[in-house]
Motif scaffolding. Structure first.
Motif, PDB file in Angstrom:
ATOM      1  N   ASP A 261       0.844  -1.192   0.000  1.00 26.28           N
ATOM      2  CA  ASP A 261       0.000   0.000   0.000  1.00 26.28           C
ATOM      3  C   ASP A 261       0.879   1.241   0.000  1.00 26.28           C
ATOM      4  O   ASP A 261       1.749   1.386   0.855  1.00 26.28           O
ATOM      5  CB  ASP A 261      -0.908  -0.001   1.229  1.00 26.28           C
ATOM      6  CG  ASP A 261      -2.027   1.013   1.068  1.00 26.28           C
ATOM      7  OD1 ASP A 261      -1.746   2.109   0.532  1.00 26.28           O
ATOM      8  OD2 ASP A 261      -3.169   0.709   1.461  1.00 26.28           O
TER       9      ASP A 261
ATOM     10  N   GLU B  97     -15.343  -3.419  -6.198  1.00 28.34           N
ATOM     11  CA  GLU B  97     -15.802  -2.241  -6.933  1.00 28.34           C
ATOM     12  C   GLU B  97     -16.643  -2.626  -8.137  1.00 28.34           C
ATOM     13  O   GLU B  97     -16.237  -3.458  -8.948  1.00 28.34           O
ATOM     14  CB  GLU B  97     -14.588  -1.439  -7.424  1.00 28.34           C
ATOM     15  CG  GLU B  97     -14.022  -0.527  -6.371  1.00 28.34           C
ATOM     16  CD  GLU B  97     -12.888   0.320  -6.908  1.00 28.34           C
ATOM     17  OE1 GLU B  97     -12.944   0.686  -8.107  1.00 28.34           O
ATOM     18  OE2 GLU B  97     -11.964   0.608  -6.133  1.00 28.34           O
TER      19      GLU B  97
ATOM     20  N   VAL C 211      -4.081  -0.715  -6.101  1.00 26.19           N
ATOM     21  CA  VAL C 211      -5.181  -1.257  -6.899  1.00 26.19           C
ATOM     22  C   VAL C 211      -4.834  -1.193  -8.388  1.00 26.19           C
ATOM     23  O   VAL C 211      -5.149  -2.111  -9.154  1.00 26.19           O
ATOM     24  CB  VAL C 211      -6.488  -0.496  -6.607  1.00 26.19           C
ATOM     25  CG1 VAL C 211      -7.603  -0.967  -7.515  1.00 26.19           C
ATOM     26  CG2 VAL C 211      -6.884  -0.685  -5.157  1.00 26.19           C
TER      27      VAL C 211
ATOM     28  N   THR D   1      -8.883  -7.437  -2.859  1.00 27.32           N
ATOM     29  CA  THR D   1     -10.210  -7.480  -2.246  1.00 27.32           C
ATOM     30  C   THR D   1     -10.951  -6.181  -2.521  1.00 27.32           C
ATOM     31  O   THR D   1     -12.125  -6.184  -2.899  1.00 27.32           O
ATOM     32  CB  THR D   1     -10.093  -7.679  -0.719  1.00 27.32           C
ATOM     33  OG1 THR D   1      -8.960  -8.474  -0.445  1.00 27.32           O
ATOM     34  CG2 THR D   1     -11.337  -8.328  -0.173  1.00 27.32           C
ATOM     35  N   GLN D   2     -10.219  -5.069  -2.366  1.00 26.68           N
ATOM     36  CA  GLN D   2     -10.847  -3.769  -2.603  1.00 26.68           C
ATOM     37  C   GLN D   2     -11.307  -3.660  -4.060  1.00 26.68           C
ATOM     38  O   GLN D   2     -12.414  -3.207  -4.345  1.00 26.68           O
ATOM     39  CB  GLN D   2      -9.840  -2.663  -2.277  1.00 26.68           C
ATOM     40  CG  GLN D   2     -10.442  -1.266  -2.358  1.00 26.68           C
ATOM     41  CD  GLN D   2      -9.353  -0.194  -2.398  1.00 26.68           C
ATOM     42  OE1 GLN D   2      -8.228  -0.420  -1.971  1.00 26.68           O
ATOM     43  NE2 GLN D   2      -9.714   0.971  -2.912  1.00 26.68           N
TER      44      GLN D   2
ATOM     45  N   ASP E 120      -5.212  -7.221   0.178  1.00 25.60           N
ATOM     46  CA  ASP E 120      -6.169  -6.134   0.424  1.00 25.60           C
ATOM     47  C   ASP E 120      -6.538  -5.383  -0.846  1.00 25.60           C
ATOM     48  O   ASP E 120      -7.703  -5.066  -1.077  1.00 25.60           O
ATOM     49  CB  ASP E 120      -5.582  -5.142   1.440  1.00 25.60           C
ATOM     50  CG  ASP E 120      -5.720  -5.670   2.851  1.00 25.60           C
ATOM     51  OD1 ASP E 120      -6.156  -6.832   2.972  1.00 25.60           O
ATOM     52  OD2 ASP E 120      -5.393  -4.933   3.796  1.00 25.60           O
ATOM     53  N   ASN E 121      -5.514  -5.097  -1.683  1.00 27.25           N
ATOM     54  CA  ASN E 121      -5.788  -4.347  -2.917  1.00 27.25           C
ATOM     55  C   ASN E 121      -6.741  -5.121  -3.819  1.00 27.25           C
ATOM     56  O   ASN E 121      -7.654  -4.548  -4.415  1.00 27.25           O
ATOM     57  CB  ASN E 121      -4.488  -4.082  -3.674  1.00 27.25           C
ATOM     58  CG  ASN E 121      -3.626  -3.075  -2.950  1.00 27.25           C
ATOM     59  OD1 ASN E 121      -4.143  -2.114  -2.394  1.00 27.25           O
ATOM     60  ND2 ASN E 121      -2.325  -3.312  -2.951  1.00 27.25           N
TER      61      ASN E 121
END
Lengths: 443, 333
Positions: free
Chosen positions: B82, B101, B305, B96-97, B93-94
């Motif tokens: 991050d 979307e 991301v 998942t984010q 995490d990226n």
């Protein structure tokens, strides 16, 4: 058998017609842009470009002279003149006219119309009018809506706006002169069509063009009302500055590597070739952030150097692949004979392989030229910084699409300026492009 | 310094540097490190010849490694870190984010539609054009005109087609061909073609099909010419009609080339960016992966991301990469 012959000729006609249709369909959009770039904003807005070739019935809104020019005749105020005089237009032949926007075809020439605010107006076919009112007229002239056949009209004005005054005209004149010079050279050197001699006409023509451009200049100053001229002209030269080194540098680096992969024996050669084939398809999207970080870290930053390096890196896999495939096909005898005669690899490469590989070098050069000239993404990431001093034409056009989306005369002209050079290269070097494509698609 | 001068200087330095490097390194190798004289002449020549390929390869391999191979791994690393946390490891995490979307799934959906339609249509039109133009006298002119859009930039093509799709208010004359035809055929009011969700994707795809058909045509036309005459003559003597000859004799024989054309266009489609960027910028549900990535990287400044979506593109490319490498190795044997 007669029957068969009959169907065959029928089929041939069908083929001709379908090819013609296909070509027309494929050409139509580009022609639209091309034609639009020679029309004024008014023309583009009032009629489709496909009507530009014909005299079109067009509705015009004209005005009589203002009230202060009215003359007293008896107890009437009279205004006389010609509708086309006011804007300095050419005289047209009016077919119908009206005095209200709702009914523009109310009267034929010679008729007399009653005006809503009192008085009458008579309009002749050639635009002569006579307006009579009982009371003293005031304000601006009376609006008259006329419909007339407007002959087709083309202008270089858009190019003056986008590039600067008379640039397009000068380019065309110098271009024709260079073309003639090139043809003369071709005639003079017609004996030496093989080898270096065959490039004399091309380079001679180019040299003359550059000479003329420097001697007499391209632009005769800024066009009136031009807001884009500086930007687009500058973007043109920026694009050129990006493109030429980015085309030439990878060729040389790749040629040496391709020679090693084609004609030298060493362990791991097959693996390296596989690696090149693999890198051929790696999306350059992956490279954007890591390389930008790298460039910023080692101080190259955003600018020409960065974009040259990036284009060189991204162009290399195709260059190595194309050139290796071509060099492998060169006759083994020549190279082995040279080796027996004591030539070193370096000499073989420079004296024999490089000249023989010219077609492949040309193919790659065209690919790389088209790709770097037409590129938007790499330039946006590696070249264009916050100051906006450096820009390329593709980016300029995208910005125009945002800010002047409705000004088709500007957009069409800017876009055509940017695609003119690739199209020229395409039509001149098509042979090499096709050859390169055939060699470059992985069999 | 003036950029043009800088460019000229770069060409001179670049070209001169390359030539100088190759010449000097060969010279040093032959004269200094392993001189071809003295008692060890035989061994020295052999050793020099073992080293020389790497001298030739070094600049290209270095550039390839730095500009294409290294970024793959660096992007992979960035996609699990991050930026705002100072580059800390954040696992998935990226991803998942990103998977959460809606815009990402829209991009995936659209990319798959592009993948299904553009290569198929381009290849089909290319095959048709190749077959038809090979049979007539002015075929080569027709070919070069159909081929021409290949030279036009995606951005230029975007402008060209925006003019085709242009819409004017209903009471004015239409200047976009499509609306003029639509109204001429009895449509009630002009349409803003690029803002009609779902269907606008197809209007964008047409642009790429228009560009890529020429490529397909050129390759397939060469393949069609390579078909042995005897097979066609035999079929005609056996009474096959032109359509049977085409579909049952010619197409099976150039199947390999068709697959190549298909995959090459697929690669272009996977990376498609400029057309969407210039025409809709992903609005009205036309987002695609490459433009999504650009948005994340350079507008949202979210490198995590952005890198994750670049990895998604890479994953989609991988099957073609593996297939290409295997084919290339097979060919070399």
């Amino acid at each position: 058998m007669d029957n068969m012959a009959g169907t065959k000729s029928g089929l041939t006609w069908a083929v001709h017609i379908s090819v013609a249709l296909l070509v027309a369909l494929w050409l139509f959009p580009t022609v639209g842009l091309f034609v639009s770039s020679f029309r004024t904003a008014d023309q583009i807005a009032t009629s489709g470009w496909w009507k530009a070739m014909f005299a079109a019935e067009q509705s015009l809104t004209l005005r009589t002279a203002g009230a202060d020019e009215a003359v007293r005749e008896g107890d009437l105020y009279v205004l006389e003149g010609n509708l086309f005089d006011i804007d300095g237009r050419e005289t047209l032949n009016i077919s119908v006219w009206g005095t209200s926007a709702r009914d523009v075809t109310a009267y034929t020439p010679g008729d007399t119309a009653e005006l809503r605010r009192g008085g009458t107006v008579t309009v002749q076919a050639n635009g002569d009018y006579r307006l009579e009112t009982a009371e003293e007229p005031s304000g601006r002239g009376q609006r008259v809506f006329v419909t007339a056949k407007v002959p087709p009209e083309f202008t270089l004005g858009n190019y003056d706006t986008v590039l600067g005054k008379n640039v397009a005209l000068n380019v065309v004149i110098y271009g024709i002169a260079s073309l003639i010079f090139g043809l003369v050279l071709k005639y003079v050197f017609r004996g030496s069509e093989r080898g270096i001699g065959s490039y004399i006409p091309l380079f001679g023509g180019l040299a003359l063009f550059i000479l003329l451009a420097f001697a007499f200049g391209l632009s005769d100053g800024r066009a009136e009302g031009a807001q884009t001229s500086d930007n687009m002209g500058r973007a043109f030269f920026s694009t050129l500055t990006v493109t030429i080194p980015a085309t030439i540098i990878p060729i040389l680096i790749a040629a040496f590597a391709a020679y090693a992969l084609a004609w030298m024996d060493f362990p791991g050669r097959a693996l390296l070739i596989a690696l090149v084939v693999a890198l051929l398809v790696v999306p350059l999207q992956l490279a954007l952030i890591p390389l930008l970080k790298l460039h910023l870290a080692i101080g190259i930053g955003k600018g020409y150097l960065g974009v040259w390096l990036a284009h060189t890196g991204f162009g290399l896999p195709l260059a190595v692949y194309l050139l290796r495939n071509y060099m492998v096909g060169l006759p083994r005898d020549i190279i082995e004979n040279a080796k027996v005669d004591g030539a070193t690899d370096f000499q073989i490469f420079v004296r024999i392989v490089l000249p023989l590989s010219f077609p492949a070098l040309a193919s790659f050069a065209i690919f790389q030229f088209l790709w770097t000239w037409n590129d938007l993404l790499v330039a946006k990431v590696f070249l264009i910084d916050a100051t906006g001093d450096t820009t390329v034409m593709t980016n300029q056009i995208v910005e125009l699409l945002g800010t002047r989306g409705g000004n088709w005369e500007i957009l069409a002209t800017a876009a055509f300026v940017s695609i003119a050079v690739p199209l020229l290269v395409f039509f001149m070097m098509q042979k090499y492009l096709v050859r390169g494509m055939l060699a470059g698609s992985v069999k | 310094m003036h950029p043009a001068l800088q460019g000229l200087l770069t060409i001179v330095i670049g070209v001169g540097g390359c030539v100088g490097y190759f010449y000097a390194s060969n010279l040093v190798l032959d004269k200094v490190i392993f001189p071809a004289k003295g008692p060890n002449i035989g061994r020295n020549i052999n050793r020099a010849n073992m080293v020389r390929p790497w001298l030739f390869l070094f600049p290209a391999m270095f550039a390839l490694g730095l500009y294409l191979a290294y970024p793959v791994f660096e992007t992979l690393r960035l996609s699990v870190t991050d930026r705002s946390l100072g580059g800390a490891f954040v696992g998935f995490d990226n991803y998942t984010q990103m998977f959460g979307e809606a815009k990402f799934w829209e991009a995936v959906r659209n990319n798959f539609m592009w993948l299904l339609i553009v290569p198929a249509m381009s290849t089909a039109f290319g095959l048709l054009a190749a077959q038809l133009t090979d049979r007539i006298g002015w075929g080569s002119i027709a070919k070069s005109l159909i081929f021409m859009p290949m030279a036009i930039s995606f951005v230029g093509a975007a402008v060209i087609w925006k003019l085709v799709y242009d819409a004017r208010p209903v009471d004015q004359e239409q200047i976009g061909v499509l609306n003029a035809i639509y109204l001429g055929l009895g449509g009630d009011e002009p349409q803003q073609w690029l803002t009609i969700p779902f269907w606008n994707n197809f209007f964008l795809m047409i642009v790429l099909i228009w560009i890529q058909t020429g490529f397909a045509m050129v390759i397939l036309s060469a393949a069609l010419r390579g078909i042995p005459e005897e097979t066609i003559e035999a079929a005609i003597i056996d009474g096959a009609n032109p359509f049977q000859v085409f579909f049952k004799i010619k197409v099976p024989q150039i199947m390999g080339t068709i697959v190549v054309v298909w995959t090459t266009i697929t690669l272009v489609v996977l990376k498609i960016f400029d057309i969407v960027f210039a025409m809709t910028n992903g609005q009205w549900e036309t987002q695609v992966l490459a433009n999504y990535m650009y948005d994340k990287l350079f507008r949202a400044n979210d490198w995590g991301v952005g890198s994750a979506s670049a990895i998604v593109i890479m994953v989609l490319v991988t099957p073609i990469l593996v297939w290409n490498v295997r084919n290339a190795r097979k060919e070399m044997r």
